[in-house]
Design an enzyme around this catalytic site. Structure first.
Site, PDB file in Angstrom:
ATOM      1  N   TYR A   1       0.800  -1.234   0.000  1.00 49.26           N
ATOM      2  CA  TYR A   1       0.000   0.000   0.000  1.00 49.26           C
ATOM      3  C   TYR A   1       0.831   1.282   0.000  1.00 49.26           C
ATOM      4  CZ  TYR A   1      -4.511  -2.303   0.620  1.00 49.26           C
ATOM      5  OH  TYR A   1      -5.653  -3.041   0.421  1.00 49.26           O
TER       6      TYR A   1
ATOM      7  N   LYS B   1       2.960 -15.437   3.427  1.00 47.14           N
ATOM      8  CA  LYS B   1       3.215 -16.271   2.238  1.00 47.14           C
ATOM      9  C   LYS B   1       4.714 -16.408   2.100  1.00 47.14           C
ATOM     10  CE  LYS B   1       1.376 -18.091  -1.001  1.00 47.14           C
ATOM     11  NZ  LYS B   1       1.051 -19.541  -1.097  1.00 47.14           N
TER      12      LYS B   1
ATOM     13  N   ASP C   1      -3.326 -18.432   2.240  1.00 46.49           N
ATOM     14  CA  ASP C   1      -4.291 -19.148   1.382  1.00 46.49           C
ATOM     15  C   ASP C   1      -4.985 -20.250   2.185  1.00 46.49           C
ATOM     16  OD1 ASP C   1      -1.787 -20.360   1.499  1.00 46.49           O
ATOM     17  OD2 ASP C   1      -1.748 -20.973  -0.607  1.00 46.49           O
TER      18      ASP C   1
ATOM     19  N   ASP D   1      -6.492  -7.051   4.425  1.00 46.15           N
ATOM     20  CA  ASP D   1      -7.633  -6.507   3.687  1.00 46.15           C
ATOM     21  C   ASP D   1      -8.519  -7.644   3.187  1.00 46.15           C
ATOM     22  OD1 ASP D   1      -9.169  -4.558   2.238  1.00 46.15           O
ATOM     23  OD2 ASP D   1      -8.114  -5.196   0.416  1.00 46.15           O
TER      24      ASP D   1
ATOM     25  N   ASP E   1     -12.516  -9.112   4.518  1.00 44.18           N
ATOM     26  CA  ASP E   1     -13.751  -9.216   3.720  1.00 44.18           C
ATOM     27  C   ASP E   1     -14.334 -10.623   3.859  1.00 44.18           C
ATOM     28  OD1 ASP E   1     -13.606  -6.572   2.793  1.00 44.18           O
ATOM     29  OD2 ASP E   1     -14.217  -7.140   0.761  1.00 44.18           O
TER      30      ASP E   1
END
Ligand code: IPM
Ligand code: MN
Length: 354
Positions: free
Chosen positions: A137, A188, A221, A245, A249
């Site tokens: 970001y 990750k 994941d 983020d 959601d």
């Protein structure tokens, strides 16, 4: 001392849900006799299209020097496709105020909102800490030969030891403070051994300072899979800006949708910003249909930040009751509009205060 709260409705449904949050704040202020000043600012796409203003220095200075908190609605408008104003305001607050903790609770307040079979709503009570000042970001990147077949585009994932360490430490601190027994760190590092190797090493080091809290690593994941299969084992999750983020959601779906997800952008002990997780939802704007309950929960978080303990739990209870009794908008099973939902919460606050 008087507390000052800046209020930015923003775009789309933002001003409508924030108006309900403000009603709740005003009612509590009156009932409790608090000294709180609200300072509204007309910022967002409308203002940007009118005079080019996005996030003026006098507003950011006022917030940084004078305010204790900011209540933000949502930003994003189809008339500004590059989101210039949204980035200036949202990232201006997050980065400008160094709000490194994006605190996003995942709690399911009612059976009707729970999408998973066999999981009770009270069994989902997770706190996600999303790193909020670094990662992908930061806006470091560029394009080369844009629009040609040889186009190149980069976006740098920036991770610093200081930034990674402070968010991981805050995750353990929150676990300790709230009596939670575990922290999961999602990264990750299998695909990003450099950037996320830093996350893993830092996580393992910081964890040794909190021997009573179980520290688990999980690939992001796999975490998405586990959260849908069975979210019950998770108590505190910490991750980088981008993954946080996405996780939140997914988490909002476990709460009954984005209309129920609250958040705080926090620097502990400093002026901080509070916003519902949902966006500006332009097609819903101006129709009195947007769910204001995420904003009511967000106001609860803001009040905790201001030091008004107990109000967040009260507002959470009233939101649960609104869902239970159908005093809420359609997508969460009620038949009220945005304004009537806010009015109902305020009426219940007044009844409780008698
Ligand atoms: C959020 C939003 C923002 C983000 C967008 C609007 C840039 O999705 O607050 O979750 O990615 O942080
Ligand atoms: Mn998001």
């Amino acid at each position: 001392m008087t507390k000052k709260v800046a209020v930015i409705g923003g775009d789309g449904i933002g001003p409508e849900v924030v108006a309900e949050g403000v009603k709740v704040l005003e009612a509590l202020k009156e009932l409790r006799g608090w000294a709180i000043e609200l300072h509204p600012f007309e910022l967002g796409a409308e203002r940007y299209l009118k005079d080019g203003t996005t996030f003026p220095a006098e507003v950011s200075d006022f917030i940084a020097k004078e305010c204790d908190a900011v209540l933000l609605g949502a930003l994003g408008d189809p008339r500004v496709p590059d989101m210039k104003h949204a980035r200036d305001i949202l990232f201006g607050l997050r980065f400008g105020l160094d709000l490194f903790v994006n605190l996003r609770p995942i709690q399911c307040l009612h059976e009707r909102l729970m999408p998973l079979k066999g999981v009770r709503p009270d069994e989902v009570d997770i706190i996600v800490l999303r790193e909020n000042t670094e990662g992908i970001y930061v806006g470091m990147g560029g394009t080369f030969k844009q629009g040609t077949p040889d186009e190149v585009a980069t976006q740098v994932d920036l991770n610093t030891r200081k930034g990674v360490e402070r968010i991981i430490r805050e995750a353990f601190e929150i676990a300790r403070r709230t009596g939670r027994k575990s922290v999961h760190m999602a990264d990750k590092h299998n695909a990003m051994p450099d950037a996320h190797g830093l996350w893993l090493r830092t996580f393992r080091e910081v964890a040794t300072e909190y021997p009573e809290i179980a520290a688990h690593h999980v690939f992001v994941d796999a975490l998405c899979l586990y959260l849908v299969q069975d979210p019950r084992p998770f108590e505190v999750i910490v991750s980088c800006n981008l993954f946080g983020d996405i996780i939140t959601d997914l988490g909002a779906a476990l709460q009954g949708g984005l209309g129920m997800a609250a958040s705080g952008n926090v620097h502990p002990g400093r002026v901080s910003m509070f916003e519902p997780v949902h966006g500006s939802a332009p097609p819903l704007a101006g129709k009195d249909v947007a769910n204001p309950l995420a904003t009511v929960l967000t106001v609860g978080m803001l009040l905790t930040h201001l030091g008004f303990e107990g109000e967040e739990a009260l507002l959470t209870r009233l939101v649960r009751e609104a869902i239970e009794t159908g005093h809420c908008t359609r997508e969460v099973g009620g038949d009220l509009g945005t304004r009537a939902t806010g009015d109902w919460i305020v009426r219940r606050l007044r009844e409780e205060a008698k």
